[in-house]
Design an enzyme around this catalytic site. Structure first.
Site, PDB file in Angstrom:
ATOM      1  N   ASN A  80      -9.562 -53.275  22.555  1.00 24.77           N
ATOM      2  CA  ASN A  80      -8.643 -54.194  23.201  1.00 24.77           C
ATOM      3  C   ASN A  80      -8.169 -53.685  24.552  1.00 24.77           C
ATOM      4  O   ASN A  80      -7.798 -54.470  25.423  1.00 24.77           O
ATOM      5  CB  ASN A  80      -7.437 -54.433  22.292  1.00 24.77           C
ATOM      6  N   ILE A  91      -8.554 -61.113  10.673  1.00 20.85           N
ATOM      7  CA  ILE A  91      -8.556 -62.313   9.833  1.00 20.85           C
ATOM      8  C   ILE A  91      -9.966 -62.747   9.428  1.00 20.85           C
ATOM      9  O   ILE A  91     -10.148 -63.296   8.358  1.00 20.85           O
ATOM     10  CB  ILE A  91      -7.832 -63.505  10.523  1.00 20.85           C
ATOM     11  N   CYS A 150       0.304 -55.710  15.583  1.00 24.30           N
ATOM     12  CA  CYS A 150      -1.160 -55.747  15.461  1.00 24.30           C
ATOM     13  C   CYS A 150      -1.638 -56.275  16.795  1.00 24.30           C
ATOM     14  O   CYS A 150      -1.373 -55.658  17.820  1.00 24.30           O
ATOM     15  CB  CYS A 150      -1.583 -56.611  14.291  1.00 24.30           C
ATOM     16  N   ASP A 181      -1.464 -60.081  17.850  1.00 22.40           N
ATOM     17  CA  ASP A 181      -0.470 -61.084  18.233  1.00 22.40           C
ATOM     18  C   ASP A 181       0.835 -60.915  17.473  1.00 22.40           C
ATOM     19  O   ASP A 181       1.836 -61.520  17.817  1.00 22.40           O
ATOM     20  CB  ASP A 181      -1.039 -62.479  17.978  1.00 22.40           C
ATOM     21  N   GLY A 182       0.786 -60.146  16.402  1.00 19.90           N
ATOM     22  CA  GLY A 182       2.023 -59.884  15.686  1.00 19.90           C
ATOM     23  C   GLY A 182       2.454 -61.005  14.761  1.00 19.90           C
ATOM     24  O   GLY A 182       3.640 -61.151  14.491  1.00 19.90           O
ATOM     25  N   TRP A 183       1.495 -61.803  14.287  1.00 13.70           N
ATOM     26  CA  TRP A 183       1.927 -62.821  13.320  1.00 13.70           C
ATOM     27  C   TRP A 183       1.114 -62.802  12.034  1.00 13.70           C
ATOM     28  O   TRP A 183       1.366 -63.596  11.128  1.00 13.70           O
ATOM     29  CB  TRP A 183       1.938 -64.222  13.949  1.00 13.70           C
ATOM     30  N   ASP A 184       0.098 -61.951  11.952  1.00 17.78           N
ATOM     31  CA  ASP A 184      -0.670 -61.879  10.698  1.00 17.78           C
ATOM     32  C   ASP A 184      -0.427 -60.547   9.991  1.00 17.78           C
ATOM     33  O   ASP A 184       0.382 -60.449   9.097  1.00 17.78           O
ATOM     34  CB  ASP A 184      -2.159 -62.073  10.979  1.00 17.78           C
ATOM     35  N   ARG A 185      -1.138 -59.521  10.446  1.00 22.34           N
ATOM     36  CA  ARG A 185      -0.976 -58.211   9.811  1.00 22.34           C
ATOM     37  C   ARG A 185       0.455 -57.713   9.921  1.00 22.34           C
ATOM     38  O   ARG A 185       0.991 -57.119   8.990  1.00 22.34           O
ATOM     39  CB  ARG A 185      -1.928 -57.214  10.474  1.00 22.34           C
TER      40      ARG A 185
END
Lengths: 640, 565
Positions: free
Chosen positions: A250, A276, A338, A340-344
Site C-alpha cells: 500500500n 475481504i 486496516c 479503510d477502517g470499517w472491516d477488519r
C-alpha cells in the site's frame, strides 16, 4: 409485482435434503416478498416461507426424470430444492426469483413493506431503544480528558463516520482536520472504547497516507494527544490488522502505515488478517463443505482445513486478544486500523471489547456494541451483505466472522455470556434478511440523507424486537458474579479451541443436531425454579399480613374460636393445584426434545425458526389464576 | 525378586514438580512398590500427589552435568512422566544418581507382568471388605431378568471348565433346541472357539443380537452342519437374519487363506451378510498415538491441527463404530430381524458394535447400573483381553504388541451419544472419564487379566475389590450422575454425520485450560438443578407451601368466622 411472471405453480416437489428420496408435493407461490411452498396432505401442515431478500442465488439444474430441479441458496445457509414438472414454469420461476432476490433500490427491500401490527408511536419508540450517548456515558465519557467533537456534525470531515465522535479534549479542530486529510477517506483516529479503570482506550482510524516518506504533523499530534490522554502510560500501540506484505504494498500507492520514527512513543504491531476477498472465498469453500451430503470424516476435515476459515477466525481472535491485553493488563492505549477502517478494524475492536468488558456479554451489551462499532462507524452492510444488486466483489462475511468469534468464546466460556448462540444466529439472520431497517445502507450519513424519512417512517428497528423475545435467547448457565467472568476473558488460542459452527452453517439440516437440548432443558428448570420462588414469596407475604391480623383478632376473640378448630381443615385443592407435585409431574414433558420443538416451527421457515418456543411458558400463565383463587383478604398490599 | 528390590532410592528431598497450568511445587518424592508419591512439605495441610506406577506410560530423563561428579553441586536431572491418563508431569530431582535410580525404579515397577503382583492385590481400603459380592451381573442373571428369553433360549454351561472356549465365561445363552454337543462342534468351527451366543434380546420384538468369531471355512470352503443349525435356530422359522461382518468383503475373502472365512450364502441361506470395514489392532493404537500427539502441541496452526486430526483417523473410527451400531439397531428395531455380529476374533470390534447397539436400543443400559452391567457382560465376561489391549497407552515407546484402545473408542462413542442426547443417559461424562482411567491403571481388580478363565486362575475375585461395586455404593458420587437425566423408552439414534461428531475434549484435552471452564459449566448445571430441587423437591417446598396454604386457609376461615361473629 411486475417481476412475478408466474404467481403459482402446482405439483411442485420439495426435496428433503437429508434423503433425496423423500419429497413433499405441493404448490409453489411467488409473492412480492416471499416464495411460499404449501405441501399437500392435511395432517402435517407443511409450509415453507422464504424471504426474497434472503435468497443468495437461484440455480437451474439439468432436467431429471421427475422434472426440472431448481436450487435456491439462501444467505442464512438454507438450501432448498424444488422439482417443477414443466420446463417453462421452472424457467419463469427462475427468472422471477432471480429478479426479486436482487433489488435495485432500497425502497424495494422487505423492511419497507414489513408491517407488523404496531402503531406509529410504537415503531418510533423501537428506534429509541438503543442510545449510543448512554453507552458512552456508561463507559464514563465525556470526562476531563475526552469530549465529543462537533466537527463531523454535518458529515463534512468524514462522510462514513457518525456525527458524534469522541476525541481527546486537548486536540484542536485544525488538528482533526489535518489528521483526517492524512487518512484514507478522512477516517481520522477516534475513540471506540474507553476503559474507566485505567483510562486506556481503543481508538480506530483508517490507514495513513504516508507512502514511503510523507508525514503529517497534525496526525502525529493527534496520536500524541491520544497517548497523553492515558496519563498512566508512556507509549501506545498502533495495530495494523493487515498482513505486513499488504501494508507495505500500500505504501507504493501513497498509503501504508505509521513510521515509528515520526511518531513519538508508538509501537507498531502487525497482526495479519486477510482481506475481504480472501474471506469471501474462504467462506464459500466452508459453505461447500457444510453442504456436502454424507461426506466421510476425512473429506469433511480436509475440506474444513482447505477452506482456511478457522485459521482466519483464529487470527481475528488473536488480534482482539492482543488489544484487550494491552488495555487491561498493560494499561496502554491502542490505535487500530486496516485500510479503510470499517472491516477488519470493526472486527478487531469489537472482539477486543467483548473480551474486555462483561457488559458486551449481555444481550443489551452486544446489541449496543454492534450498533456502535458496526452500524454507526460505517461498516458497509449493504455492500458486504449484498442487500442490493451490485458489485459481487464488495460482498464479504466480515460481520459473520465477528459473530463467530463471539460463538467461539461462548464455547470456551459457557458461563460468561448472558445470551446463547440462538441470539447470534438470530442477529445473523436479520442482518441479511432486511426484515428490519437497522442494517440498510452503508453509513450513518446515507441512512440519514437518502432515506431517513422512509427508514423511520416505514421500517422497524430490530433491537426492541429481539429484546422483547429475550427469554428465547438467554443462556441458563450465565453466571455474572463468577470472578473469572468479570473483567478480561483470556481465551486459549490453541488450534483445537476453534470449532466448526454447525448450528449456523447446518442450521436447517435438522438431522445433524443433537436431538435433545441441554440448554433448553436447563432454561425450563430455571424458569420453574423462579416461578416457585415467586410463589413462595407471595405466600410468605400473605402470611405476614395474616400474622398481623391474627395478632389483633386473636387478642380480641381468643376464647370463642378454640372450640371450632376441627372445622378449619378446609378444601385445599384449589390452592394445592399449583403446588410442586404439579411441577414434578410436569417436568418430563417440559424437558423438551429438540425434535418436538423444532417440528413446530421448522416448516414455516420464518425468520425466527432458529428459536425454539418453550411450551413451559404457559405454565407461568396457568399459575396465575390459582394464585388469585386463594382469597386474599388484603389484595392491595399483597399485589406483586 | 521382591518388588522392593527394584527400589534403590526410596526418598528424595527438594524435588520440583511441574504440572500443566499449576505453579511449580517443591517437595519430597517417594517411590514405593506401586506408587509414586509427591508431597509438598511447606504447608501444614500438605498437598500430595499419588500416582499409580502402572499409570505411567513412558518416562524420559535428561540429566544435566553428565560428566560431573555424581553429587557435584548443582547436578540434577529431570524426569518427564507421561501417564496413561494423558497427564504429563515433570520432576526435577537434585542429584544425578538419585534421578537415575528413581527413573529405573519407575521403569521396572510400571511394567510388571505378573497379575498377582499388581496393586489391586494389595489394595485394602478400610471401607471395603473382600467378602462382599463381586461383580454386578452374570449370564444367569441376565437370563432371569429377560422374560422374553425363557421360551426359546437356555443357559448352557458347556463351557463351565473353559475348555470349549477359553475366552468365554462359564455360562452362555443359546437357543433351547441346540444341545451342548452341537455347541462343541460349532465352537471347533469358530476361531478361538467363540461360537455364536446371545448378546442382547430386544424388549420390544424379541429379536436378538448374537456375537461370535469368524467361521473357520478356510480355502476349501469347509462347512459345519451344527454351526448352520445353531444359526438356523436363532431365527427360528422367520425369514431372515443379518450377519454384520466387521471386515470388508475383500478382507473376509483373504481371511480364508489363513484358515478363517465367512458364512457363505449357500450354506446359511436365511442369513444376509453385510460387510462393514473396521480398523483394528495396531492401526487403532497408532491412531490414538497420533491424536494425542496432535493435542499436545497448542502452538500448531489451525491448518496443521486439522490435518493432524484428520490424519490420526480417530474420528473416522468413531464414525464407523457408530454407523455400524446404527445399522445393527436398524436391523433389529426398524426391520425386526435378528443380527449376528462378528469380525475375526470377535473380542474387539464385535463387542464395540454390539454394546453400542444395546446402548442405542435399550433404555435399561442407559442407567448407571445398566451401563456398568453392560460393560461387565459384554466386555469383561465376554473376554475382551484388557491386559493385552491396555498394556500401554499413547505415549509408550515400547514396541507395540497387542495394544489397542478399543475400549477407549467405546467410551468416546458413548460420549458422542451423550452429546446428542444430553438427557438420555443417567451417568455423566465423569463416569466415562473415570472408566478411561481405571481401564489402564486401577486399584480394583475389575479390568485385570484377559478372560474369566485367567481371572479365576489368578484369584481376582477373592483377592481384589470390584470397581463396579464400589462405584455403585449407596453414596454414589454425584459427579457420576447426569443431573438432567430423563429416561426415554425410545431408541436414541445418533447422527453420524461428520458435522455431528466432535473431538472428545473432556478426555483428550483433559489437562488443558479448556477443561477448567467446562468444569465450571458442569457445576453450574448442578447448581441450577439443585436449586430447582430445593424449591420443587417434595421435602421442602411441599411442606412449606402446604403449611402456608394450611395456615392461610385456616386464617381466612378464622376471618370469615370473625365477620360472622
Amino acid at each position: 409485482m411486475e417481476h412475478i411472471r408466474m404467481p403459482k405453480v402446482e405439483n411442485v416437489r420439495l426435496v428433503d435434503r437429508s434423503s433425496s428420496r423423500r419429497t413433499h408435493v405441493g404448490t409453489l407461490y411467488l409473492t412480492a416478498t416471499h416464495t411460499i411452498f404449501v405441501g399437500e396432505g392435511s395432517e402435517d401442515r407443511n409450509e415453507l416461507w422464504v424471504l426474497h431478500s434472503l435468497v443468495c442465488n437461484v440455480v437451474k439444474h439439468k432436467a431429471s426424470q421427475s422434472g426440472y430441479p431448481l436450487l435456491i441458496h439462501c444467505k442464512n445457509f438454507q438450501v432448498i430444492q424444488f422439482i417443477i414438472p414443466q420446463e417453462s414454469d421452472c424457467h419463469d420461476v427462475y427468472i422471477s426469483l432471480s429478479r426479486l432476490s436482487r433489488p435495485e433500490k432500497y425502497e424495494e427491500l422487505y423492511c419497507f413493506s414489513f408491517n407488523p401490527n404496531v402503531d406509529k408511536a410504537e415503531r418510533e419508540h423501537s428506534w429509541d431503544f438503543l442510545d449510543l450517548k448512554a453507552e458512552y456515558s456508561r463507559m464514563g465519557l465525556p470526562n476531563k480528558l475526552w469530549h465529543v467533537t462537533p466537527i463531523n456534525r454535518e458529515y463534512r470531515v468524514c462522510d462514513t463516520y457518525p456525527a458524534d465522535l469522541f476525541v481527546p479534549k486537548s486536540v484542536t479542530l485544525p488538528v482533526i482536520v489535518g489528521s483526517s486529510k492524512f487518512r484514507s477517506r478522512g477516517r481520522f483516529p477516534t475513540l471506540s472504547y474507553y476503559c474507566k479503570e485505567n483510562h486506556a482506550t481503543i481508538c480506530r482510524s483508517s490507514q495513513p497516507l504516508s507512502g514511503f516518506s510523507a508525514r503529517c504533523l497534525e496526525d502525529e499530534q493527534m496520536l500524541q494527544a491520544i497517548m497523553k490522554s492515558n496519563p498512566g502510560s508512556r507509549f501506545m500501540y498502533v495495530v495494523g490488522t493487515r498482513p505486513k506484505l499488504n501494508a507495505m504494498a500500500n505504501r507504493a500507492a501513497g498509503k501504508g502505515y505509521e513510521n515509528e520514527d515520526n511518531y513519538c512513543n508508538i509501537k507498531f504491531q502487525f497482526i495479519g488478517i486477510e482481506n475481504i476477498h480472501v474471506m469471501r472465498n474462504s467462506q464459500q469453500k466452508l459453505i461447500e463443505v457444510s453442504a456436502l451430503r454424507s461426506p466421510s470424516m476425512g473429506e469433511f476435515l480436509t475440506g474444513l482445513e482447505n477452506s482456511d476459515w478457522l485459521r482466519h477466525i483464529k487470527s481475528i481472535m488473536e488480534a482482539g486478544l492482543f488489544i484487550s491485553k494491552a488495555v487491561a493488563e498493560e494499561g496502554v492505549s491502542v490505535l487500530v486500523h486496516c485500510s479503510d477502517g470499517w472491516d477488519r478494524t470493526a472486527q478487531v475492536c469489537s472482539v477486543a471489547s467483548v473480551l474486555l468488558d462483561p457488559y458486551y456479554r449481555t444481550l443489551k451489551g452486544l446489541m449496543v456494541l454492534i450498533e456502535k462499532d458496526w452500524v454507526s462507524f460505517g461498516h458497509m452492510f449493504s455492500h458486504r451483505c449484498g442487500h442490493l444488486i451490485g458489485e459481487a466483489k464488495e460482498v464479504s462475511p466480515v460481520i459473520d466472522q465477528f459473530l463467530e468469534c463471539v460463538w467461539q468464546l461462548m464455547e470456551q466460556f459457557p458461563c460468561a455470556f448472558e445470551y446463547s448462540e440462538k441470539f447470534l444466529i438470530s442477529i445473523h439472520n436479520h442482518i441479511y434478511s432486511c426484515h428490519y431497517g437497522n442494517f440498510i445502507c452503508n453509513s450513518q450519513k446515507e441512512r440519514k440523507d437518502l432515506i431517513l424519512c422512509i427508514i423511520k417512517e416505514k421500517a422497524h428497528s430490530i433491537w426492541l424486537h429481539l429484546w422483547e423475545k429475550k427469554l428465547d435467547f438467554m443462556n441458563p448457565l450465565f453466571k455474572p458474579d463468577q470472578s473469572q467472568n468479570q473483567g478480561l476473558l483470556r481465551p486459549s488460542t490453541a488450534p483445537y479451541c476453534f470449532k466448526y459452527w454447525r448450528r449456523l452453517y447446518n442450521r436447517f439440516d435438522r438431522e445433524l443436531h443433537p436431538r435433545q437440548s441441554e440448554l433448553d432443558c436447563l432454561m425450563t428448570v430455571k424458569e420453574e425454579t423462579q416461578q416457585l420462588e415467586e410463589e413462595l414469596a407471595l405466600y410468605e407475604q400473605k402470611m405476614a399480613v395474616l400474622d398481623k391480623e391474627r395478632a389483633k383478632t386473636l387478642y380480641m376473640q381468643k376464647g370463642v374460636l378454640d372450640s371450632k378448630q376441627a372445622l378449619w381443615s378446609l378444601p385445599l385443592d384449589i390452592s394445592l393445584a399449583n403446588t410442586p407435585q404439579d411441577y414434578i409431574g410436569g417436568a418430563p414433558n417440559l424437558c423438551l426434545f429438540g425434535d418436538q420443538t423444532k417440528s413446530s416451527d421448522a416448516d414455516n421457515s420464518d425468520q425466527e425458526s432458529g428459536v425454539a418456543d418453550f411450551s413451559s411458558h404457559s405454565s407461568g400463565e396457568e399459575s396465575l389464576p390459582s394464585e388469585d383463587s386463594v382469597k386474599d383478604p388484603d389484595s392491595d398490599e399483597t399485589a406483586m | 525378586m521382591e518388588l522392593s528390590e527394584h527400589i534403590k532410592t526410596a526418598n528424595v528431598e527438594d524435588v520440583t514438580l511441574r504440572r500443566p497450568f499449576h505453579p511449580a511445587l517443591r517437595g519430597t518424592l517417594c517411590v514405593t512398590s506401586h506408587h509414586l508419591l509427591f508431597s509438598d512439605r511447606k504447608d501444614e495441610a500438605s498437598w500430595q500427589l499419588l500416582i499409580l506406577l502402572k499409570n505411567i506410560d513412558a518416562i524420559e530423563k535428561s540429566v544435566e552435568n553428565l560428566f560431573g561428579y555424581p553429587r557435584a553441586v548443582g547436578s540434577s536431572g529431570t524426569i518427564t512422566i507421561k501417564c496413561k491418563d494423558l497427564l504429563v508431569l515433570q520432576l526435577e530431582i537434585p542429584g544425578m544418581e538419585e534421578c537415575l535410580n528413581i527413573a529405573s525404579s519407575i521403569e521396572a515397577l510400571s511394567s510388571l507382568e505378573s497379575v498377582t503382583e499388581m496393586y489391586p492385590f494389595f489394595y485394602r481400603p478400610s471401607h471395603l471388605t473382600l467378602n462382599g459380592p463381586w461383580g454386578l451381573s452374570s449370564t444367569e442373571q441376565y437370563y432371569k431378568q429377560t422374560e422374553r428369553l425363557w421360551d426359546r433360549w437356555r443357559v448352557s454351561t458347556v463351557n463351565s471348565d473353559y475348555s470349549v472356549c477359553p475366552s468365554y465365561p462359564s455360562a452362555v445363552i443359546v437357543p433351547r433346541e441346540v444341545d451342548d454337543d452341537k455347541l462343541i462342534h460349532s465352537a471347533r468351527f469358530r476361531q478361538g472357539g467363540r461360537f455364536p451366543v446371545l448378546s442382547y434380546c430386544h424388549h420390544r420384538n424379541g429379536m436378538v443380537i448374537m456375537r461370535s468369531s469368524q467361521p473357520l471355512t478356510g480355502a476349501n470352503k469347509k462347512r459345519c452342519k451344527e454351526d448352520e443349525l445353531l444359526l438356523q435356530a436363532v431365527i427360528d422359522g422367520s425369514e431372515l437374519g443379518y450377519i454384520i461382518d466387521l471386515r470388508s468383503a475383500q478382507q473376509a475373502q483373504q481371511a480364508r487363506m489363513t484358515g478363517g472365512g465367512f458364512e457363505s450364502k449357500s450354506f446359511y441361506s436365511h442369513w444376509k451378510r453385510i460387510h462393514r470395514h473396521h480398523e483394528r489392532g495396531k492401526v487403532v493404537q497408532e491412531s490414538l498415538i497420533k491424536l494425542v500427539e496432535a493435542c499436545s502441541d497448542p502452538s500448531h496452526s489451525v491448518d496443521r491441527w486439522l490435518s493432524k486430526l484428520e490424519n490420526s483417523k480417530w474420528l473416522s473410527h468413531v464414525h464407523s463404530a457408530l454407523s455400524t451400531a446404527g445399522l445393527v439397531v436398524e436391523c433389529v428395531e426398524r426391520d425386526g430381524h435378528s443380527v449376528l455380529v462378528h469380525g475375526s476374533e470377535g473380542t474387539d470390534n464385535t463387542l464395540l458394535v454390539s454394546s453400542l447397539a444395546q446402548l442405542i436400543l435399550d433404555p435399561a443400559s442407559r442407567t448407571v447400573t445398566g451401563f456398568l452391567c453392560l460393560l461387565e457382560r459384554e466386555w469383561i465376561q465376554a473376554g475382551h483381553p484388557f491386559q493385552q489391549r491396555c498394556a500401554h497407552s499413547a505415549y509408550s515407546h515400547a514396541r507395540l504388541k497387542q495394544e489397542c484402545p478399543i475400549f477407549l473408542l467405546l467410551l468416546d462413542c458413548v460420549w458422542q451419544v451423550w452429546r446428542q442426547f444430553p438427557l438420555a443417559l443417567e451417568f455423566s461424562e465423569a463416569l466415562l472419564l473415570r472408566l478411561a482411567q481405571e481401564v489402564y491403571a486401577s486399584n480394583y481388580g475389575t479390568f485385570l487379566c484377559n478372560s474369566e478363565q485367567e481371572r479365576c486362575a489368578a484369584g481376582v475375585k477373592e483377592n481384589t475389590h470390584c470397581l463396579f461395586q464400589s462405584l455403585l455404593r449407596p453414596d454414589i458420587e454425584e459427579q457420576y450422575l447426569n443431573p438432567l437425566y430423563e429416561p426415554t423408552d425410545l431408541a436414541i439414534w445418533p447422527s453420524v454425520h461428520p458435522q455431528s461428531l466432535q473431538l472428545w475434549t473432556g478426555l483428550f484435552l483433559r489437562w488443558t485450560e479448556y477443561a477448567q471452564n467446562m468444569e465450571e459449566a458442569r457445576e453450574e448445571v448442578w447448581s441450577i438443578v439443585k436449586e430447582h430441587h430445593e424449591q420443587a423437591g417434595p421435602d421442602r417446598t411441599n411442606n412449606t407451601l402446604s403449611t402456608h396454604c394450611d395456615t392461610l386457609t385456616s386464617f381466612e376461615n378464622l376471618m370469615d368466622e370473625l365477620t360472622i361473629l
